[in-house]
Scaffold this motif. Sequence first.
Motif, PDB file in Angstrom:
ATOM      1  N   ILE A 115       4.933  33.846  52.042  1.00  0.00           N
ATOM      2  CA  ILE A 115       4.341  35.180  51.987  1.00  0.00           C
ATOM      3  C   ILE A 115       5.433  36.147  51.557  1.00  0.00           C
ATOM      4  N   THR A 116       5.071  37.120  50.740  1.00  0.00           N
ATOM      5  CA  THR A 116       6.036  38.116  50.269  1.00  0.00           C
ATOM      6  C   THR A 116       5.739  39.451  50.920  1.00  0.00           C
ATOM      7  N   LEU A 117       6.750  40.023  51.525  1.00  0.00           N
ATOM      8  CA  LEU A 117       6.652  41.369  52.086  1.00  0.00           C
ATOM      9  C   LEU A 117       7.512  42.283  51.236  1.00  0.00           C
ATOM     10  N   ARG A 118       6.906  43.328  50.700  1.00  0.00           N
ATOM     11  CA  ARG A 118       7.634  44.266  49.839  1.00  0.00           C
ATOM     12  C   ARG A 118       7.777  45.601  50.561  1.00  0.00           C
ATOM     13  N   PHE A 119       9.003  46.108  50.519  1.00  0.00           N
ATOM     14  CA  PHE A 119       9.273  47.397  51.138  1.00  0.00           C
ATOM     15  C   PHE A 119      10.023  48.271  50.145  1.00  0.00           C
ATOM     16  N   SER A 120       9.622  49.519  50.081  1.00  0.00           N
ATOM     17  CA  SER A 120      10.301  50.455  49.183  1.00  0.00           C
ATOM     18  C   SER A 120      11.561  50.978  49.865  1.00  0.00           C
ATOM     19  N   GLY A 121      12.454  51.482  49.067  1.00  0.00           N
ATOM     20  CA  GLY A 121      13.660  52.099  49.608  1.00  0.00           C
ATOM     21  C   GLY A 121      13.319  53.261  50.523  1.00  0.00           C
ATOM     22  N   LYS A 122      12.253  53.972  50.187  1.00  0.00           N
ATOM     23  CA  LYS A 122      11.813  55.108  51.008  1.00  0.00           C
ATOM     24  C   LYS A 122      11.410  54.623  52.399  1.00  0.00           C
ATOM     25  N   ILE A 124      12.366  51.796  53.874  1.00  0.00           N
ATOM     26  CA  ILE A 124      13.545  51.232  54.547  1.00  0.00           C
ATOM     27  C   ILE A 124      14.440  52.342  55.079  1.00  0.00           C
ATOM     28  N   ASN A 125      14.680  53.349  54.264  1.00  0.00           N
ATOM     29  CA  ASN A 125      15.553  54.442  54.699  1.00  0.00           C
ATOM     30  C   ASN A 125      14.868  55.395  55.662  1.00  0.00           C
ATOM     31  N   GLY A 126      13.549  55.508  55.572  1.00  0.00           N
ATOM     32  CA  GLY A 126      12.836  56.493  56.375  1.00  0.00           C
ATOM     33  C   GLY A 126      12.258  55.972  57.672  1.00  0.00           C
ATOM     34  N   ASN A 127      11.880  54.683  57.705  1.00  0.00           N
ATOM     35  CA  ASN A 127      11.217  54.173  58.904  1.00  0.00           C
ATOM     36  C   ASN A 127      11.520  52.692  59.087  1.00  0.00           C
ATOM     37  N   MET A 128      12.753  52.396  59.427  1.00  0.00           N
ATOM     38  CA  MET A 128      13.179  51.000  59.572  1.00  0.00           C
ATOM     39  C   MET A 128      12.405  50.281  60.668  1.00  0.00           C
ATOM     40  N   SER A 129      12.053  50.981  61.741  1.00  0.00           N
ATOM     41  CA  SER A 129      11.331  50.309  62.824  1.00  0.00           C
ATOM     42  C   SER A 129       9.973  49.800  62.343  1.00  0.00           C
ATOM     43  N   LYS A 130       9.322  50.542  61.461  1.00  0.00           N
ATOM     44  CA  LYS A 130       8.046  50.112  60.894  1.00  0.00           C
ATOM     45  C   LYS A 130       8.240  48.855  60.036  1.00  0.00           C
ATOM     46  N   VAL A 131       9.323  48.830  59.257  1.00  0.00           N
ATOM     47  CA  VAL A 131       9.639  47.673  58.411  1.00  0.00           C
ATOM     48  C   VAL A 131       9.863  46.434  59.283  1.00  0.00           C
ATOM     49  N   ILE A 132      10.687  46.571  60.311  1.00  0.00           N
ATOM     50  CA  ILE A 132      10.989  45.435  61.188  1.00  0.00           C
ATOM     51  C   ILE A 132       9.747  44.989  61.942  1.00  0.00           C
ATOM     52  N   ASN A 133       8.932  45.933  62.398  1.00  0.00           N
ATOM     53  CA  ASN A 133       7.685  45.562  63.093  1.00  0.00           C
ATOM     54  C   ASN A 133       6.766  44.758  62.187  1.00  0.00           C
ATOM     55  N   ARG A 134       6.686  45.145  60.922  1.00  0.00           N
ATOM     56  CA  ARG A 134       5.841  44.413  59.953  1.00  0.00           C
ATOM     57  C   ARG A 134       6.358  42.987  59.768  1.00  0.00           C
ATOM     58  N   ILE A 135       7.675  42.844  59.635  1.00  0.00           N
ATOM     59  CA  ILE A 135       8.280  41.514  59.463  1.00  0.00           C
ATOM     60  C   ILE A 135       8.038  40.671  60.710  1.00  0.00           C
ATOM     61  N   GLU A 136       8.247  41.269  61.886  1.00  0.00           N
ATOM     62  CA  GLU A 136       8.074  40.518  63.127  1.00  0.00           C
ATOM     63  C   GLU A 136       6.616  40.142  63.375  1.00  0.00           C
ATOM     64  N   SER A 137       5.684  40.968  62.909  1.00  0.00           N
ATOM     65  CA  SER A 137       4.271  40.588  63.059  1.00  0.00           C
ATOM     66  C   SER A 137       3.951  39.365  62.207  1.00  0.00           C
ATOM     67  N   GLU A 138       4.568  39.257  61.025  1.00  0.00           N
ATOM     68  CA  GLU A 138       4.379  38.059  60.198  1.00  0.00           C
ATOM     69  C   GLU A 138       5.034  36.839  60.837  1.00  0.00           C
ATOM     70  N   ILE A 139       6.183  37.044  61.459  1.00  0.00           N
ATOM     71  CA  ILE A 139       6.847  35.937  62.163  1.00  0.00           C
ATOM     72  C   ILE A 139       5.941  35.432  63.280  1.00  0.00           C
ATOM     73  N   GLN A 140       5.327  36.352  64.010  1.00  0.00           N
ATOM     74  CA  GLN A 140       4.417  35.959  65.092  1.00  0.00           C
ATOM     75  C   GLN A 140       3.222  35.176  64.550  1.00  0.00           C
ATOM     76  N   LYS A 141       2.655  35.607  63.427  1.00  0.00           N
ATOM     77  CA  LYS A 141       1.535  34.891  62.815  1.00  0.00           C
ATOM     78  C   LYS A 141       1.974  33.470  62.432  1.00  0.00           C
ATOM     79  N   LYS A 142       3.168  33.343  61.874  1.00  0.00           N
ATOM     80  CA  LYS A 142       3.667  32.030  61.468  1.00  0.00           C
ATOM     81  C   LYS A 142       3.928  31.150  62.685  1.00  0.00           C
ATOM     82  N   HIS A 143       4.339  31.732  63.805  1.00  0.00           N
ATOM     83  CA  HIS A 143       4.568  30.971  65.036  1.00  0.00           C
ATOM     84  C   HIS A 143       3.268  30.327  65.520  1.00  0.00           C
ATOM     85  N   PHE A 144       2.173  31.086  65.424  1.00  0.00           N
ATOM     86  CA  PHE A 144       0.898  30.569  65.902  1.00  0.00           C
ATOM     87  C   PHE A 144       0.329  29.502  64.987  1.00  0.00           C
ATOM     88  N   ILE A 145       0.675  29.547  63.704  1.00  0.00           N
ATOM     89  CA  ILE A 145       0.177  28.568  62.751  1.00  0.00           C
ATOM     90  C   ILE A 145       0.863  27.231  62.938  1.00  0.00           C
TER      91      ILE A 145
END
Length: 146
Positions: A115-122, A124-145
């Motif tokens: 799966i590809t997750l794309r994040f803009s520089g805006k 990443i620089n503006g809301n890193m917690s949102k970026v990390i939460n999105r990545i971690e939600s995908e990690i959680q989905k992959k854990h359940f699979i």
Amino acid sequence: MVEYIVFFGLVISGFVFLGLDIRRIKGIQVQQNIPPYFEELNKCESPIEKRVLKALWMRDHKATAQYPMSPYRLDLALPDYRIAIECDGKTYHSSPKQKAHDRKRDKYLRSKGWITLRFSGKDINGNMSKVINRIESEIQKKHFIT
């Protein structure tokens, strides 16, 4: 007397640095034990990639920078979860040609189970917690699979 000591000290240090520079130019590598985190950080090609990599490693997600996925190279990857993280700069990824290339690349990665997750520089620089939460939600989905 002090002048002679300073003079010869400078001459000797000049020869030491000259020798090190010659080794560097000839490509002779001095073996160093670089910790994996710094090795990955050195491979990052942009400041936004470094920010995401640092944030992931701080959360104990060992992301790999410039991960080879023939015929492509991923900005960051979590190979255990088959997650590709692309850190898109503002100008480079906005052209129609580059967007078409990105779609082709994403389709290829999907065909390989990634799966590809794309994040803009805006983002990443503006809301890193949102970026990390999105990545971690995908990690959680992959854990359940798996």
